[in-house]
Write a protein that holds these residues in place. Structure first.
Motif, PDB file in Angstrom:
ATOM      1  N   UNK A   1      39.030 160.814 -19.831  1.00 48.13           N
ATOM      2  CA  UNK A   1      39.033 161.918 -20.805  1.00 48.13           C
ATOM      3  C   UNK A   1      40.075 161.641 -21.886  1.00 48.13           C
ATOM      4  N   UNK A   2      41.249 161.192 -21.461  1.00 51.26           N
ATOM      5  CA  UNK A   2      42.317 160.947 -22.428  1.00 51.26           C
ATOM      6  C   UNK A   2      41.980 159.733 -23.303  1.00 51.26           C
ATOM      7  N   UNK A   3      41.392 158.696 -22.712  1.00 48.75           N
ATOM      8  CA  UNK A   3      41.022 157.515 -23.512  1.00 48.75           C
ATOM      9  C   UNK A   3      40.020 157.900 -24.605  1.00 48.75           C
ATOM     10  N   UNK A   4      39.006 158.687 -24.223  1.00 50.17           N
ATOM     11  CA  UNK A   4      38.013 159.113 -25.217  1.00 50.17           C
ATOM     12  C   UNK A   4      38.683 159.980 -26.286  1.00 50.17           C
ATOM     13  N   UNK A   5      39.609 160.838 -25.848  1.00 49.54           N
ATOM     14  CA  UNK A   5      40.331 161.666 -26.811  1.00 49.54           C
ATOM     15  C   UNK A   5      41.123 160.796 -27.794  1.00 49.54           C
ATOM     16  N   UNK A   6      41.790 159.779 -27.272  1.00 48.59           N
ATOM     17  CA  UNK A   6      42.594 158.914 -28.143  1.00 48.59           C
ATOM     18  C   UNK A   6      41.705 158.269 -29.207  1.00 48.59           C
ATOM     19  N   UNK A   7      40.520 157.814 -28.786  1.00 49.34           N
ATOM     20  CA  UNK A   7      39.587 157.206 -29.752  1.00 49.34           C
ATOM     21  C   UNK A   7      39.240 158.202 -30.855  1.00 49.34           C
ATOM     22  N   UNK A   8      38.880 159.421 -30.438  1.00 49.42           N
ATOM     23  CA  UNK A   8      38.507 160.436 -31.426  1.00 49.42           C
ATOM     24  C   UNK A   8      39.703 160.798 -32.304  1.00 49.42           C
ATOM     25  N   UNK A   9      40.858 160.891 -31.683  1.00 49.38           N
ATOM     26  CA  UNK A   9      42.080 161.271 -32.391  1.00 49.38           C
ATOM     27  C   UNK A   9      42.410 160.247 -33.480  1.00 49.38           C
ATOM     28  N   UNK A  10      42.358 158.978 -33.122  1.00 51.71           N
ATOM     29  CA  UNK A  10      42.698 157.932 -34.091  1.00 51.71           C
ATOM     30  C   UNK A  10      41.664 157.928 -35.224  1.00 51.71           C
ATOM     31  N   UNK A  11      40.388 158.026 -34.850  1.00 49.14           N
ATOM     32  CA  UNK A  11      39.343 158.024 -35.871  1.00 49.14           C
ATOM     33  C   UNK A  11      39.478 159.195 -36.823  1.00 49.14           C
ATOM     34  N   UNK A  12      39.620 160.405 -36.279  1.00 49.50           N
ATOM     35  CA  UNK A  12      39.683 161.579 -37.152  1.00 49.50           C
ATOM     36  C   UNK A  12      40.963 161.567 -37.980  1.00 49.50           C
ATOM     37  N   UNK A  13      42.049 161.041 -37.421  1.00 52.40           N
ATOM     38  CA  UNK A  13      43.286 160.971 -38.204  1.00 52.40           C
ATOM     39  C   UNK A  13      43.095 160.078 -39.430  1.00 52.40           C
ATOM     40  N   UNK A  14      42.459 158.926 -39.223  1.00 56.27           N
ATOM     41  CA  UNK A  14      42.216 158.012 -40.348  1.00 56.27           C
ATOM     42  C   UNK A  14      41.243 158.657 -41.335  1.00 56.27           C
ATOM     43  N   UNK A  15      40.163 159.221 -40.786  1.00 64.60           N
ATOM     44  CA  UNK A  15      39.131 159.806 -41.648  1.00 64.60           C
ATOM     45  C   UNK A  15      39.701 160.969 -42.467  1.00 64.60           C
ATOM     46  N   UNK A  16      40.467 161.834 -41.808  1.00 67.66           N
ATOM     47  CA  UNK A  16      41.045 162.963 -42.526  1.00 67.66           C
ATOM     48  C   UNK A  16      42.022 162.483 -43.590  1.00 67.66           C
ATOM     49  N   UNK A  17      42.755 161.438 -43.249  1.00 74.69           N
ATOM     50  CA  UNK A  17      43.716 160.900 -44.202  1.00 74.69           C
ATOM     51  C   UNK A  17      43.004 160.448 -45.475  1.00 74.69           C
ATOM     52  N   UNK A  18      41.797 159.891 -45.289  1.00 74.52           N
ATOM     53  CA  UNK A  18      41.032 159.391 -46.435  1.00 74.52           C
ATOM     54  C   UNK A  18      40.259 160.524 -47.107  1.00 74.52           C
ATOM     55  N   UNK A  19      39.590 161.334 -46.320  1.00 71.75           N
ATOM     56  CA  UNK A  19      38.581 162.235 -46.871  1.00 71.75           C
ATOM     57  C   UNK A  19      39.016 163.682 -47.035  1.00 71.75           C
ATOM     58  N   UNK A  20      40.026 164.129 -46.301  1.00 71.16           N
ATOM     59  CA  UNK A  20      40.396 165.535 -46.411  1.00 71.16           C
ATOM     60  C   UNK A  20      41.318 165.736 -47.610  1.00 71.16           C
ATOM     61  N   UNK A  21      41.840 166.930 -47.739  1.00 73.32           N
ATOM     62  CA  UNK A  21      42.660 167.241 -48.897  1.00 73.32           C
ATOM     63  C   UNK A  21      44.142 167.142 -48.574  1.00 73.32           C
ATOM     64  N   UNK A  22      44.459 166.533 -47.438  1.00 73.42           N
ATOM     65  CA  UNK A  22      45.871 166.456 -47.054  1.00 73.42           C
ATOM     66  C   UNK A  22      46.155 165.157 -46.328  1.00 73.42           C
ATOM     67  N   UNK A  23      47.451 164.855 -46.196  1.00 73.67           N
ATOM     68  CA  UNK A  23      47.837 163.627 -45.512  1.00 73.67           C
ATOM     69  C   UNK A  23      47.855 163.863 -44.006  1.00 73.67           C
ATOM     70  N   UNK A  24      47.590 162.816 -43.231  1.00 69.62           N
ATOM     71  CA  UNK A  24      47.614 162.921 -41.781  1.00 69.62           C
ATOM     72  C   UNK A  24      48.544 161.884 -41.170  1.00 69.62           C
TER      73      UNK A  24
END
Lengths: 368, 242
Positions: free
Chosen positions: B203-226
């Motif tokens: 569960x934690x490994x899958x979470x880490x994958x999602x966490x890293x991906x969304x952090x990068x994606x949000x950093x690029x695509x959202x309106x704020x820094x991550x």
């Protein structure tokens, strides 16, 4: 039977010499992990205390506990132990039968009210009004409740009486139920194993008779002196585990060299028992020593913990059976692919948005 | 020097900006950021060593005294486990003394209606149904929910089951046994605790994958820094709209 007879008198009457008796006392003290001074205390107790009657009931079981018990080597041989405990009822090995045998139960429970030990081998099935195990024409659960009512303590022999064992394995059609879930108002000592080690059985009995108290138990009601550590903790192959030397297949070189059986599904790391120290059949061997992994027979529900040859149990859920690691790896693959697809689509989506709209009107438009 | 339409537009937009213009907020204080990266390292070590404890490396030849592979793997697993557990305790302490964002990990505004509507908005943003995400100083509601469930609850489950398994070798009466030994009969037996510890890892490994991906994606695509926020502590916003 004269009720004042002591253990020592019984032993002498049966032709056991003083010398053998003292040897037995010191061996017992050693087996129980006590200091040398306790040999004298055990001898004194045996010489002065009247024998405690033991009633040994058999429920739903295979008698492997009794088979093991009669092979006890230390403390001495089985016949000494049998005379020592005044085994007044044991429908497996007693000479009498029928009404004559059942009358003994009645007699002892009245005469020694609150002062006898009840040993239970097997467990009562509760479904169909307990019809799956009939003793003397009545369901075993009735006999158990009657005899348990006035006993001092209960010893639950084996995995059947302690946890339920094979007859309680899923789906447990007879609703075989461990003793502690049927009798709740008596101290219960669980001596699990399928069967338990002979010396563990006699050791527990000797302790209770010598000190007139229940041995120290762990959270699950097992005597700490025999079930305080795992097989793994005292396994003679443990150095191979720590080194990372494993049997990979049953007939490989590592198997011949006696490396650790962890990869073959040995349950030693999850099983609490004394096999790796006391061993079996007069200390000759135990499963791991003869090249096969431990199957965890003294653990709760060991029949329902998947294959004997894998140490991580399969998970049963939603009608499927799966291994946690396989599912985990699969999930990582699926999630990884999904992330890749999502990232790619995000990039395309963003590019499209920027193509369609002039940059200054873009919703995510920036001031750069 | 000519005035283009673009310059006019920019001027117009600037005029509509609220007076309290905030382009950066200090969100993650230094101890919290250190905890984040120490925790990330501990989880990485725990997952890798944990995998090799359950599925050992190929057998080694030679004398047993020549090697100590499982011994070292287990040592690093336990060491990282202690780091994770101590970090978890520190994180609870920091929730009391830190700023308001440091309490998000332990508080879920379950009964606040806006939390769920905003969470739904966030889900729609990931499903490409919304043109842009909202701005958040702390975690967005979706991330907030995941953090509480996986890091706080999941982390606690891993600590409790982990120490219960560890107590098996420290033995009866050890403090690990006194504090966590009760878990074993509660779950069933030792093997069941192992199973739950395994599932928790995945569960934690899958979470880490999602966490890293969304952090990068949000950093690029959202309106704020991550990502830079977890390094510097400052949340930068890319636009001034609410």
């Amino acid at each position: 039977m004269p009720t004042t007879e002591t253990f020592y008198e019984v032993m002498r009457r049966q032709g056991i010499t003083r010398r053998s008796f003292i040897k037995f006392c010191s061996l017992t003290a050693t087996a129980l992990g006590l200091g040398p001074s306790f040999a004298g205390k055990i001898a004194h107790a045996m010489e002065t205390k009247p024998r405690t009657p033991v009633l040994w009931l058999h429920g739903l079981e295979c008698t492997c506990c009794s088979e093991s018990f009669i092979r006890s080597a230390h403390p001495l041989v089985s016949d000494v132990v049998l005379s020592m405990i005044s085994l007044d009822y044991d429908d497996l090995i007693m000479a009498s039968a029928g009404h004559q045998a059942e009358a003994i139960l009645e007699e002892i429970t009245h005469k020694y009210k609150g002062n006898y030990i009840l040993a239970v081998e097997g467990n009562p099935p509760l479904n169909q009004d307990g019809m799956s195990c009939i003793i003397g024409g009545r369901p075993f659960v009735e006999q158990l409740q009657e005899v348990a009512k006035d006993c001092k303590a209960i010893i639950a022999w084996g995995s059947c009486a302690s946890w339920g064992c094979v007859q309680a394995a899923r789906p447990n059609p007879t609703q075989a139920t461990p003793v502690d879930q049927v009798i709740r108002d008596k101290p219960i000592i669980k001596v699990p194993g399928c069967p338990p080690i002979a010396e563990v059985m006699t050791g527990v009995l000797t302790y209770m008779l010598t000190f007139e108290r229940v041995p120290k138990l762990d959270r699950q009601g097992r005597p700490v002196m025999f079930y305080g550590q795992r097989i793994h903790d005292k396994c003679y192959r443990r150095p191979h585990f720590d080194a990372g030397q494993f049997v990979e297949e049953w007939d490989d070189e590592a198997a011949r060299k006696g490396y650790c059986l962890y990869k073959m599904g040995c349950k030693g790391p999850t099983t609490y028992n004394a096999c790796s120290t006391v061993r079996w059949n007069d200390g000759v061997s135990f499963p791991i020593q003869s090249g096969h992994g431990c199957i965890g027979c003294s653990e709760d529900g060991f029949w329902d913990k998947g294959s004997f040859y894998q140490h991580v149990t399969d998970t049963h859920a939603f009608g499927v059976e799966a291994n946690a690691d396989k599912v985990g790896l699969g999930a990582v693959g699926v999630v990884g692919a999904a992330i890749g697809a999502h990232a790619a689509y995000s990039a395309i989506h963003r590019a499209k948005q920027q193509d369609n709209q002039p940059s200054d009107a873009s919703p995510a438009g920036d001031d750069r | 020097m000519s005035i283009t339409s673009e310059d006019l537009l920019r001027e117009k937009r600037r005029a509509s900006v609220p007076k309290a213009r905030r382009t950066a907020v200090y969100v993650y204080q230094t101890p919290l950021r250190i905890w984040h990266w120490v925790n990330a390292l501990a989880i990485t070590v725990l997952a890798i060593t944990g995998w090799f404890i359950a599925n050992p490396l190929p057998s080694l030849a030679g004398e047993a005294s020549d090697h100590f592979v499982m011994g070292y793997l287990r040592f690093f697993h336990f060491a990282a486990g202690y780091v994770f557990a101590v970090g978890f305790l520190f994180r609870i302490y920091w929730a009391f003394v830190g700023n308001s964002y440091s309490r998000q990990l332990f508080t879920l505004p379950f009964w606040r209606r806006s939390f769920w509507t905003e969470l739904w908005h966030e889900v729609r943003w990931y499903a490409f149904k919304e043109p842009e995400p909202h701005k958040y100083y702390g975690h967005n509601p979706l991330a907030h929910l995941f953090m509480v469930v996986i890091i706080t609850v999941g982390g606690l489950v891993m600590i409790v089951t982990g120490f219960a398994l560890y107590s098996e070798q420290t033995g009866l009466g050890s403090w690990q046994d006194e504090l966590f030994g009760w878990v074993i009969p509660l779950v069933g037996q030792s093997q069941d605790v192992r199973l739950w510890h395994h599932w928790g890892m995945w569960v934690i490994v899958v979470f880490v994958m999602l966490h890293v991906y969304t952090a990068i994606r949000e950093d690029v695509m959202s309106r704020q820094s991550l990502i830079s926020t977890m390094i510097s502590g400052w949340r930068m916003f890319k636009d001034d709209r609410p």
